[in-house]
Scaffold this motif. Structure first.
Motif, PDB file in Angstrom:
ATOM      1  N   HIS A 219       0.832  -1.213   0.000  1.00 23.20           N
ATOM      2  CA  HIS A 219       0.000   0.000   0.000  1.00 23.20           C
ATOM      3  C   HIS A 219       0.866   1.263   0.000  1.00 23.20           C
ATOM      4  O   HIS A 219       0.453   2.299   0.525  1.00 23.20           O
ATOM      5  CB  HIS A 219      -0.918   0.004   1.224  1.00 23.20           C
ATOM      6  CG  HIS A 219      -1.865  -1.152   1.275  1.00 23.20           C
ATOM      7  ND1 HIS A 219      -3.052  -1.160   0.582  1.00 23.20           N
ATOM      8  CD2 HIS A 219      -1.797  -2.346   1.904  1.00 23.20           C
ATOM      9  CE1 HIS A 219      -3.679  -2.306   0.794  1.00 23.20           C
ATOM     10  NE2 HIS A 219      -2.943  -3.042   1.601  1.00 23.20           N
ATOM     11  N   SER A 246      -5.060   4.493   2.396  1.00 24.00           N
ATOM     12  CA  SER A 246      -5.642   3.302   3.015  1.00 24.00           C
ATOM     13  C   SER A 246      -4.748   2.710   4.094  1.00 24.00           C
ATOM     14  O   SER A 246      -5.200   1.893   4.900  1.00 24.00           O
ATOM     15  CB  SER A 246      -5.923   2.243   1.945  1.00 24.00           C
ATOM     16  OG  SER A 246      -4.746   1.945   1.218  1.00 24.00           O
ATOM     17  N   ASP A 336      -5.389   4.481  -7.381  1.00 20.23           N
ATOM     18  CA  ASP A 336      -6.438   4.055  -6.448  1.00 20.23           C
ATOM     19  C   ASP A 336      -6.647   5.025  -5.297  1.00 20.23           C
ATOM     20  O   ASP A 336      -7.209   4.671  -4.282  1.00 20.23           O
ATOM     21  CB  ASP A 336      -6.145   2.663  -5.889  1.00 20.23           C
ATOM     22  CG  ASP A 336      -4.724   2.543  -5.362  1.00 20.23           C
ATOM     23  OD1 ASP A 336      -3.949   3.478  -5.598  1.00 20.23           O
ATOM     24  OD2 ASP A 336      -4.419   1.520  -4.739  1.00 20.23           O
ATOM     25  N   GLU A 338      -8.721   7.768  -3.657  1.00 19.65           N
ATOM     26  CA  GLU A 338     -10.120   8.160  -3.793  1.00 19.65           C
ATOM     27  C   GLU A 338     -10.400   9.387  -2.936  1.00 19.65           C
ATOM     28  O   GLU A 338      -9.586   9.776  -2.103  1.00 19.65           O
ATOM     29  CB  GLU A 338     -11.024   7.012  -3.325  1.00 19.65           C
ATOM     30  CG  GLU A 338     -10.710   5.690  -3.998  1.00 19.65           C
ATOM     31  CD  GLU A 338     -11.449   4.557  -3.330  1.00 19.65           C
ATOM     32  OE1 GLU A 338     -12.598   4.760  -2.910  1.00 19.65           O
ATOM     33  OE2 GLU A 338     -10.871   3.471  -3.214  1.00 19.65           O
ATOM     34  N   LEU A 343     -12.470   7.063   1.223  1.00 16.92           N
ATOM     35  CA  LEU A 343     -11.299   6.447   1.847  1.00 16.92           C
ATOM     36  C   LEU A 343     -11.581   6.078   3.283  1.00 16.92           C
ATOM     37  O   LEU A 343     -11.140   5.041   3.765  1.00 16.92           O
ATOM     38  CB  LEU A 343     -10.113   7.419   1.798  1.00 16.92           C
ATOM     39  CG  LEU A 343      -9.418   7.529   0.435  1.00 16.92           C
ATOM     40  CD1 LEU A 343      -8.457   8.700   0.449  1.00 16.92           C
ATOM     41  CD2 LEU A 343      -8.668   6.250   0.134  1.00 16.92           C
ATOM     42  N   TRP A 344     -12.300   6.926   3.993  1.00 21.99           N
ATOM     43  CA  TRP A 344     -12.593   6.616   5.398  1.00 21.99           C
ATOM     44  C   TRP A 344     -13.365   5.309   5.482  1.00 21.99           C
ATOM     45  O   TRP A 344     -13.097   4.474   6.324  1.00 21.99           O
ATOM     46  CB  TRP A 344     -13.411   7.732   6.022  1.00 21.99           C
ATOM     47  CG  TRP A 344     -12.662   9.019   6.119  1.00 21.99           C
ATOM     48  CD1 TRP A 344     -11.355   9.239   5.793  1.00 21.99           C
ATOM     49  CD2 TRP A 344     -13.166  10.272   6.580  1.00 21.99           C
ATOM     50  NE1 TRP A 344     -11.020  10.538   6.003  1.00 21.99           N
ATOM     51  CE2 TRP A 344     -12.114  11.197   6.488  1.00 21.99           C
ATOM     52  CE3 TRP A 344     -14.400  10.694   7.039  1.00 21.99           C
ATOM     53  CZ2 TRP A 344     -12.259  12.530   6.856  1.00 21.99           C
ATOM     54  CZ3 TRP A 344     -14.555  12.018   7.415  1.00 21.99           C
ATOM     55  CH2 TRP A 344     -13.492  12.918   7.317  1.00 21.99           C
ATOM     56  N   ALA A 346     -13.412   2.848   3.214  1.00 24.40           N
ATOM     57  CA  ALA A 346     -12.568   1.738   2.773  1.00 24.40           C
ATOM     58  C   ALA A 346     -11.538   1.371   3.822  1.00 24.40           C
ATOM     59  O   ALA A 346     -11.077   0.250   3.897  1.00 24.40           O
ATOM     60  CB  ALA A 346     -11.859   2.122   1.470  1.00 24.40           C
ATOM     61  N   SER A 347     -11.161   2.346   4.655  1.00 26.46           N
ATOM     62  CA  SER A 347     -10.138   2.089   5.661  1.00 26.46           C
ATOM     63  C   SER A 347     -10.708   1.532   6.943  1.00 26.46           C
ATOM     64  O   SER A 347      -9.974   1.301   7.895  1.00 26.46           O
ATOM     65  CB  SER A 347      -9.398   3.395   5.978  1.00 26.46           C
ATOM     66  OG  SER A 347      -8.848   3.930   4.804  1.00 26.46           O
TER      67      SER A 347
END
Length: 578
Positions: A219, A246, A336, A338, A343-344, A346-347
């Motif tokens: 990442h 991420s 990737d 975003e 992002l929040w 996805a994280s």
């Protein structure tokens, strides 16, 4: 008291206290000496966090036998001759204090052979005093063994941190120099176990993968930038890697900076890195970064701190802007990256909808006692037989799901918005506690053993708390440096990948107390349904039914709210305000 010049022994110990703060400081000084000597291989061994033994072995140029005693005196150096030389320091060491400071507070043995000499020499010192010198056969290079560090400075010894903490400091000292000098092969052994090994193949990416862990490195994106030289301005070259949004942590301790190969601490440059993530990271989250800055030596002052950990730039604003721009461009160039809100999610951040976060909304502050009205628990119809556990919430009927994160349910006391991740973690935590109290957590033998490669930090933590994992029915064996074989998992995790499960549990355990209950909470959090997962109606109803009978249904094991309640009156009030 009259003014007197201090004895040389006292002066030496004072100087040692400035340069050698802990075992990692001694390791840093010796590694820098090895690099300055042209070493291509550096081996570090430590016992008891470096207090009992710290040994640094290199294959550098070595010390001439005629100069070995002189090398252990204060301010004896081969790296500068005049005050003017301080303006253009091209080596890591230059003050001539390292060996003298280390020897002053330990029992030190130096074995060295200069590459131009046939015979080596061994020198033993005790508290700075030379005890024995003799010729010895040895390969070219230097071995410095430090025993009983701070044995003659009890005040410093009393303020040493735990062995675990000191081991961690040594590890990251070695890791930093391995990243700054990927062309040098580094090996770190602690208490007989290899903790870090870099190949010396010159690839920074390989070293970062070993220092941070391969999962973390996946990442990260490369940073390459050059600020061209202008009249009166330096040319600033920047290379390295930074994490995508991420990947982040709750502190800045993984923002690692180097200037001309020197590991530094600079709050301004760390701020430049975090500024580059403006709008990409949630407040309180910080990225991973390894950045190597190179510029003309006369634009950097390295003689500003006893440990040489800080530098000053002739044009700090230019360096700040260059770092910030380089990191930002690397992030925006990644395909990737975003918008922040996505992002929040996805994280794994479980943020409530904006309307529900409004502090002016009075129903967010209702107490648990106010959740039930006259039609609450007392109106729940009796079922056949005794329930396993008394009901702690009224019967709730699932209406649907919103945002793939929240379950909408209706009860006699109004509307409930249930955080599916927090609620499931609470239910699973209770299940683990119940299983533990009734003979042990249910486990499953994996059809095929899984090998997990951890970051050095995680590997060290797993060894420290392996007993807690064993009590939760994990079967884990050491397989190699930072590598483990998983043969059995708790049944709750059997369908998941061990490579995902173990690092997540360790990340949660790092922030908590080292108890079985905390380990059970980490297990429940790891196995819980994630936000973003679409659920079938039957699964939602089953989860809510289990939450209804949890002894403490109001919060997850980590303290997050499991649901928000809106009474019918509050809903009516909200609509009447429109």
């Amino acid at each position: 008291m009259t003014i007197e010049v201090l004895p040389e022994e006292v002066i030496g110990r004072i100087a040692a206290g400035e340069a050698i703060e802990r075992p990692a400081s001694a390791a840093k000084e010796l590694i820098e000496n090895a690099i300055d000597a042209g070493a291509t291989s550096v081996h570090i061994a430590a016992e008891a966090g470096g207090r009992r033994l710290l040994r640094v072995t290199d294959n550098g140029a070595g010390i001439r036998s005629a100069e070995i005693r002189l090398a252990c005196k204060r301010h004896a150096t081969s790296k500068l001759r005049r005050a003017e030389d301080l303006r253009e320091i091209a080596t890591l060491g230059f003050r001539g204090e390292a060996l003298a400071s280390i020897a002053a507070v330990s029992r030190t043995t130096i074995i060295t052979r200069h590459r131009d000499e046939q015979m080596g020499v061994s020198l033993q010192l005790n508290g700075g005093a030379i005890q024995k010198q003799q010729g010895i056969g040895a390969p070219a290079g230097t071995v410095v063994s430090i025993e009983n560090l701070f044995f003659n400075t009890p005040a410093r010894l009393a303020f040493m941190k735990s062995e675990i903490t000191e081991k961690r400091h040594i590890h990251w000292t070695v890791a930093r120099y391995a990243m700054a000098y990927p062309q040098i092969a580094f090996v770190l052994q602690q208490d007989g176990r290899e903790r870090l090994r870099s190949s010396g193949n010159g690839e920074l990416s390989d070293v970062i993968g070993k220092a941070f862990g391969l999962n973390e490195f996946k990442h990260m994106v490369a940073v390459e930038a050059v600020e061209a030289r202008r009249p009166g301005k330096p040319q600033v070259d920047i290379s390295g890697y930074v994490s995508l949004p991420s990947l982040h942590r709750a502190s800045r301790d993984r923002i690692i900076l180097f200037v001309n190969g020197r590991a530094i601490q600079d709050s301004s440059l760390s701020h430049a890195v975090t500024q580059a993530y403006e709008g990409l990271l949630k407040p309180g989250a910080f990225p991973f970064a390894v950045l190597l800055l190179t510029m003309q030596t006369d634009f950097v002052d390295v003689n500003v701190h006893p440990t040489k950990a800080e530098v000053r730039f002739r044009d700090s604003q230019l360096v700040f802007v260059t770092v910030q721009r380089a990191v930002r461009e690397a992030l925006l160039g990644a395909s990737d990256v975003e918008p922040a809100a996505d992002l929040w999610s996805a994280s794994g951040f479980n943020s409530e909808p904006t309307a529900f976060r409004n502090s002016q909304t009075p129903w967010l502050r209702k107490s648990e006692a106010e959740l039930f009205d006259d039609e609450g628990l007392d109106s729940v119809p009796e079922t056949i037989g005794e329930p396993e556990r008394p009901r702690t919430l009224p019967v709730l009927r699932v209406v649907g799901q919103v945002g793939a994160a929240y379950i909408i349910a209706e009860g006699p006391a109004g509307l409930y918005l249930v955080d599916q991740n927090a609620a499931h973690a609470r239910v699973l935590y209770q299940q683990v506690l119940d299983e533990s109290a009734n003979g042990g957590v249910e486990s499953a033998i994996l059809p095929e053993s899984q090998t997990v490669l951890l970051s050095p930090d995680d590997a060290e933590l797993l060894c420290e708390i392996s007993e807690l994992f064993a009590q939760l029915q994990f079967e884990i064996e050491v397989f190699g440096p930072n590598s483990f074989v998983i043969r059995r998992l708790p049944k709750l995790l059997a369908s998941l990948s061990a490579a995902d499960v173990v690092p997540r549990m360790l990340a949660l355990m790092r922030k908590s107390a080292r108890t079985v209950d905390c380990a059970a909470a980490a297990l429940a959090d790891t196995a819980a349904i994630r936000s973003g997962q679409i659920l079938q109606h039957e699964d939602m109803q089953s989860l809510v039914a289990k939450l209804e009978r949890c002894p403490a249904p109001f919060a997850s094991p980590g303290g997050r709210k499991t649901f928000i309640h809106l009474s019918r009156e509050q809903l009516a009030d909200e609509f009447r305000r429109c």
